[in-house]
Motif scaffolding. Structure first.
Motif, short mmCIF file in Angstrom:
data_model
loop_
_atom_site.label_atom_id
_atom_site.label_comp_id
_atom_site.label_asym_id
_atom_site.label_seq_id
_atom_site.Cartn_x
_atom_site.Cartn_y
_atom_site.Cartn_z
N THR A 131 40.00 54.68 17.19
CA THR A 131 39.74 55.16 15.82
C THR A 131 39.20 54.05 14.92
OG1 THR A 131 41.51 56.79 16.07
CG2 THR A 131 40.80 56.28 13.83
N ALA A 170 32.55 62.86 10.62
CA ALA A 170 32.31 61.69 9.76
C ALA A 170 31.27 62.01 8.69
CB ALA A 170 31.86 60.51 10.60
N ARG A 219 35.58 54.23 13.09
CA ARG A 219 35.50 54.08 11.63
C ARG A 219 34.53 52.97 11.26
NH1 ARG A 219 34.71 53.56 7.00
NH2 ARG A 219 36.10 53.92 5.22
N VAL A 269 38.35 60.93 10.50
CA VAL A 269 38.00 60.57 11.88
C VAL A 269 39.28 60.35 12.71
CG1 VAL A 269 36.93 58.79 13.34
CG2 VAL A 269 35.73 59.63 11.31
N ALA A 315 42.37 51.78 8.25
CA ALA A 315 40.97 51.35 8.12
C ALA A 315 40.41 51.67 6.73
CB ALA A 315 40.14 52.03 9.20
N ASP A 316 40.80 52.83 6.18
CA ASP A 316 40.34 53.19 4.83
C ASP A 316 40.80 52.18 3.79
OD1 ASP A 316 38.91 55.45 5.56
OD2 ASP A 316 40.59 56.83 5.24
N ARG A 372 37.00 58.73 5.01
CA ARG A 372 36.35 58.92 6.31
C ARG A 372 37.24 58.47 7.47
NH1 ARG A 372 30.88 57.00 5.68
NH2 ARG A 372 30.53 59.11 4.87
N GLY A 373 37.92 57.34 7.30
CA GLY A 373 38.80 56.86 8.37
C GLY A 373 39.92 57.84 8.66
N SER A 418 41.31 46.81 8.89
CA SER A 418 40.90 47.03 10.28
C SER A 418 41.14 45.81 11.17
CB SER A 418 39.41 47.41 10.35
OG SER A 418 39.22 48.71 9.88
N GLY A 459 43.33 55.42 11.18
CA GLY A 459 42.29 55.84 10.25
C GLY A 459 42.65 55.53 8.81
N SER A 476 30.63 53.60 9.45
CA SER A 476 30.37 53.08 8.11
C SER A 476 28.91 52.63 7.96
CB SER A 476 31.29 51.90 7.80
OG SER A 476 30.99 50.80 8.64
#
Length: 379
Positions: free
Chosen positions: A313, A113, A317, A125, A260-261, A121-122, A265, A257, A321
Motif C-alpha cells: 500500500t 486512486a 500510494r 488505496v 502515508a496520507d 488517496r492513501g 511513509s 494508507g 502521487s
C-alpha cells in the motif's frame, strides 16, 4: 464505492491463487505427470504477468469501466474452460486466460486512486488493497475447503458465477472514466521503458516490494510442506486453517494508507521491512514440532502478511502521487517487477526446502527483506 472496489479486487485476485492447493488433485484427474504439475500454477502466473505489461497500461488509453468488464469476461471464459476441461491441454490454456483476465484488478486499483481526492488517496488505496490482499490470502483455504466438500471443478464454476455477478454490478455502479492520453498502443508500451528508467520512486518502491513479495512467496510455498511433514503432521484442513490465520495481516493495508496520507511513509516502510525479517527469525525460537513452534509459526504468518500488505500500500500510494496521465503504466510496471520477485521467492523456497528443510528455507527468506533494508538505507 470503496467497499465495492475492495470486494471486486478481492474476488478477482483470488482467481490467480485458487489452483495452488489443488494442483495435486487436478494433475491426477487430467493425467499430468508429476514433473508437469507445476504448469497448473505457472501458466496462470504467466498469463497474469503478460496482462500486467500488455493490458494494464491500457487503463491510460481506454475507458476504465469498459476495460475492466472486458477482462472480467476473459477471466470468466477461462474459469469455465478450466472447470469443463476433460484433458490437460485445454485446462492449461484456460489457466493462461484466467491469469490474463484477472489483471482487471490492476485496472481497478489505479481507477480508485483517480476517483479519490489527494488528501485521502492513501486511505482509499489502502482500503481497496485490503480487499485485494484478503482475496489473495483467502483463496487457498477457500479452494481447499470447497474441493474437500465437493470437487475442484466446483471451485472454478463458483468463481465463474461470481465473476458474472460482479461484472453486472460493476457495469451499473462504476462511473465512466475516460483517460486523456492520445498515444497509440505501440507508443504506450514503448513509453513504459522510458518511465521505468526515469522514475526513481517507481524503481525504489518496485524493488523494495519485489524483495518482500519474494519472502512472502517463499514462506507460503514452504510452510505447507513443513506443516504436512513429520514435524507437525497437519492435514490439508489444518494447513487451510493455518493459511486463514495469515489473513489477519491484511488489516495493515488501510492502516498504511492512512499513515502515508500523513507523510510518514519512510518510517512505515522501515517497520514493514523489519516485520517481514522478524517473522522469519521468530520461527527459530522454539524446537521444530513443538506446540510453541506451531504458535510462533502462526504469529510469524500474521506478522509477515502485515509487513507485506503495508509495504504494498505504501508503494502504490507513492507511485499514484505522480501524474495521473500514466498511473496505469506505473502500476503495471510496479506489479510486474514484484511479481518477478514472487516467482524468484517461490523457486528459491522450493529448492532451499529440498536441500536443507525449513532451516535453510527460512534463512533464504530472511535474506530477502535484509536486501530491501540495505537498499532502503541508501534512499
Amino acid at each position: 464505492m470503496t467497499f465495492l472496489l475492495a470486494a471486486a479486487c478481492g474476488l478477482i485476485a483470488a482467481n490467480v491463487y485458487y489452483a495452488q492447493p489443488l494442483a495435486g488433485p487436478i494433475s491426477a484427474a487430467l493425467g499430468l505427470s508429476p514433473q508437469a504439475t507445476g504448469l497448473i500454477v505457472t501458466l496462470t502466473q504467466i498469463g497474469y504477468g503478460a496482462g500486467l505489461l500488455l493490458i494494464v497500461p491500457l487503463g491510460d488509453l481506454i475507458e476504465n469501466r469498459r476495460l475492466t468488464l472486458i477482462m472480467l469476461g476473459v477471466a470468466t471464459l477461462g474459469l469455465l474452460g478450466a472447470a469443463l476441461s476433460p484433458h490437460a491441454l485445454p485446462f492449461l490454456i484456460a489457466a493462461l486466460f484466467i491469469g490474463l483476465g484477472s489483471v482487471a484488478v490492476q485496472v481497478l486499483v489505479p481507477y480508485a486512486a483517480h476517483m479519490a481526492p489527494e488528501a485521502s488517496r492513501g486511505r482509499v488505496v489502502g482500503n481497496v488493497m485490503s480487499g485485494l490482499m484478503l482475496g489473495i490470502m483467502l483463496a487457498r483455504p477457500v479452494s481447499s475447503f470447497i474441493a474437500e466438500l465437493s470437487s475442484w471443478h466446483a471451485v472454478f464454476f463458483l468463481s465463474a458465477g461470481a465473476m458474472i455477478v460482479l461484472a453486472l454490478v460493476l457495469s451499473h455502479a462504476l462511473p465512466r472514466r475516460m483517460p486523456t492520453s492520445k498515444l497509440r498502443y505501440g507508443e504506450l508500451l514503448a513509453s513504459m521503458g522510458h518511465l521505468a528508467v526515469t522514475t526513481p520512486i517507481l524503481q525504489r518502491r518496485a524493488l523494495y516490494h519485489a524483495c518482500l513479495f519474494g519472502a512472502f512467496s517463499l514462506f507460503w510455498t514452504t510452510t505447507p510442506l513443513l506443516l504436512a511433514g513429520p514435524e507437525f503432521h497437519l492435514s490439508q484442513g489444518g494447513i487451510a486453517l493455518f493459511a486463514l490465520a495469515g489473513v489477519a495481516g491484511a488489516v495493515a493495508a488501510p492502516i498504511a494508507g492512512r499513515i502515508a496520507d500523513r507523510g510518514w511513509s519512510r518510517p512505515a516502510t522501515a517497520v514493514a521491512m523489519l516485520a517481514v525479517a522478524g517473522a522469519f527469525l521468530m520461527t527459530h525460537i522454539a524446537p521444530e514440532g513443538s506446540t510453541l513452534a506451531l504458535g510462533l509459526l502462526v504469529a510469524a504468518a500474521i506478522l509477515l502478511d502485515f509487513g507485506v500488505s503495508a509495504n504494498l500500500t505504501l508503494g502504490q500510494r507513492a507511485i499514484f502521487s505522480l501524474s495521473a496521465e500514466f498511473r496505469s503504466r506505473l502500476n503495471g510496471l510496479y506489479m510486474a517487477t514484484f511479481f518477478v520477485g514472487g516467482a524468484v521467492g517461490s523457486a528459491a523456497g522450493g529448492w532451499a526446502y529440498a536441500q536443507g528443510g525449513w532451516t535453510l528455507a527460512s534463512w533464504v527468506g530472511f535474506a530477502f527483506p535484509v536486501v530491501a533494508v540495505v537498499y532502503f538505507a541508501t534512499e
